[in-house]
Design a protein around this motif. Sequence first.
Motif, short mmCIF file in Angstrom:
data_model
loop_
_atom_site.label_atom_id
_atom_site.label_comp_id
_atom_site.label_asym_id
_atom_site.label_seq_id
_atom_site.Cartn_x
_atom_site.Cartn_y
_atom_site.Cartn_z
N ALA A 167 -5.38 10.52 1.19
CA ALA A 167 -5.84 9.13 1.21
C ALA A 167 -4.75 8.23 1.77
O ALA A 167 -5.02 7.29 2.55
N PHE A 168 -3.52 8.52 1.40
CA PHE A 168 -2.38 7.75 1.90
C PHE A 168 -2.26 7.88 3.42
O PHE A 168 -2.00 6.89 4.11
N GLY A 207 0.81 -1.22 0.00
CA GLY A 207 0.00 0.00 0.00
C GLY A 207 0.84 1.26 0.00
O GLY A 207 0.58 2.20 -0.75
N ALA A 208 1.89 1.28 0.83
CA ALA A 208 2.72 2.47 0.95
C ALA A 208 3.44 2.78 -0.36
O ALA A 208 3.42 3.93 -0.84
N PHE A 209 4.07 1.78 -0.95
CA PHE A 209 4.80 2.02 -2.20
C PHE A 209 3.86 2.37 -3.35
O PHE A 209 4.20 3.18 -4.21
N GLY A 210 2.68 1.76 -3.36
CA GLY A 210 1.69 2.09 -4.38
C GLY A 210 1.24 3.54 -4.29
O GLY A 210 1.20 4.27 -5.29
N PHE A 211 0.92 3.96 -3.08
CA PHE A 211 0.50 5.35 -2.86
C PHE A 211 1.63 6.33 -3.19
O PHE A 211 1.41 7.36 -3.82
N LYS A 225 3.72 10.71 -9.17
CA LYS A 225 3.27 10.93 -10.55
C LYS A 225 2.35 12.15 -10.66
O LYS A 225 2.26 12.78 -11.72
N ASN A 226 1.64 12.47 -9.57
CA ASN A 226 0.66 13.56 -9.60
C ASN A 226 1.05 14.71 -8.67
O ASN A 226 0.19 15.44 -8.18
#
Length: 231
Positions: A90-91, A67-71, A77-78
């Motif tokens: 959200a993170f 979850g952490a690396f995905g967020f 990227k944004n």
Amino acid sequence: MENRLHTAYQGVSGAVIERNRVLRNTYMLLGLSMLPTVAGALVGVQTKFWMLFAGSPIMAPLLFLAGAFGFMWAIGKNRDSGLGVGLLLAFTFFMGLMLSVSLSAALRFSNGGTLIAMAAGGTGIIFASLATLATVTKKDFSFMGKFLFIGLVLLFAASIANIFFAIPALSLTISAIAVLLFSAYILYDISQIVNGGETNYVIATLQLYLDIYNVFVHLLNLLMAFGGERD
């Protein structure tokens, strides 16, 4: 000559204003990010989120890492859009949810509430002291970057290894080193903002949030190990 000096002054003045803006926005977003963190932690504690991992303790760190690396990837990227801010908040809710596992463990001690308050107070003192040092002195601590990164890689490797070996002494060593390492990262990251090394307040907030989060979690682990009282 006079025009050149005036232009140079304007350039320096503009850079200082921009750095102050980034620092101000970072602190504002960092403060805001604590709200979803608290909300996530409360939801996790109330719903006994930790019980999802009772049968397989290894799942909690694996879910956390995924979850952490995905967020963090999505936030990076944004970083230049409003979506980046939304993803960051959200993170922090997700991180609060994962934090509830540690908080629930602390609350199983008779003095759990005191331990959590002490960890929060200690984290606040560390952050305030190092943030003041970096901001007031304006010293460039960028030279620490390489050493801190090597320390982070070694700490991460040791943490992964201890997921499988579960050695109590190693856990305490990891937590003690993590408190020192992420405290140093607070100094480094704020110095980067103050000296113009980091110009994006979303990324700056993410970095400082992770520093504070890790100091708190590992400080709480140490307090539970040395000051936890069973009924």
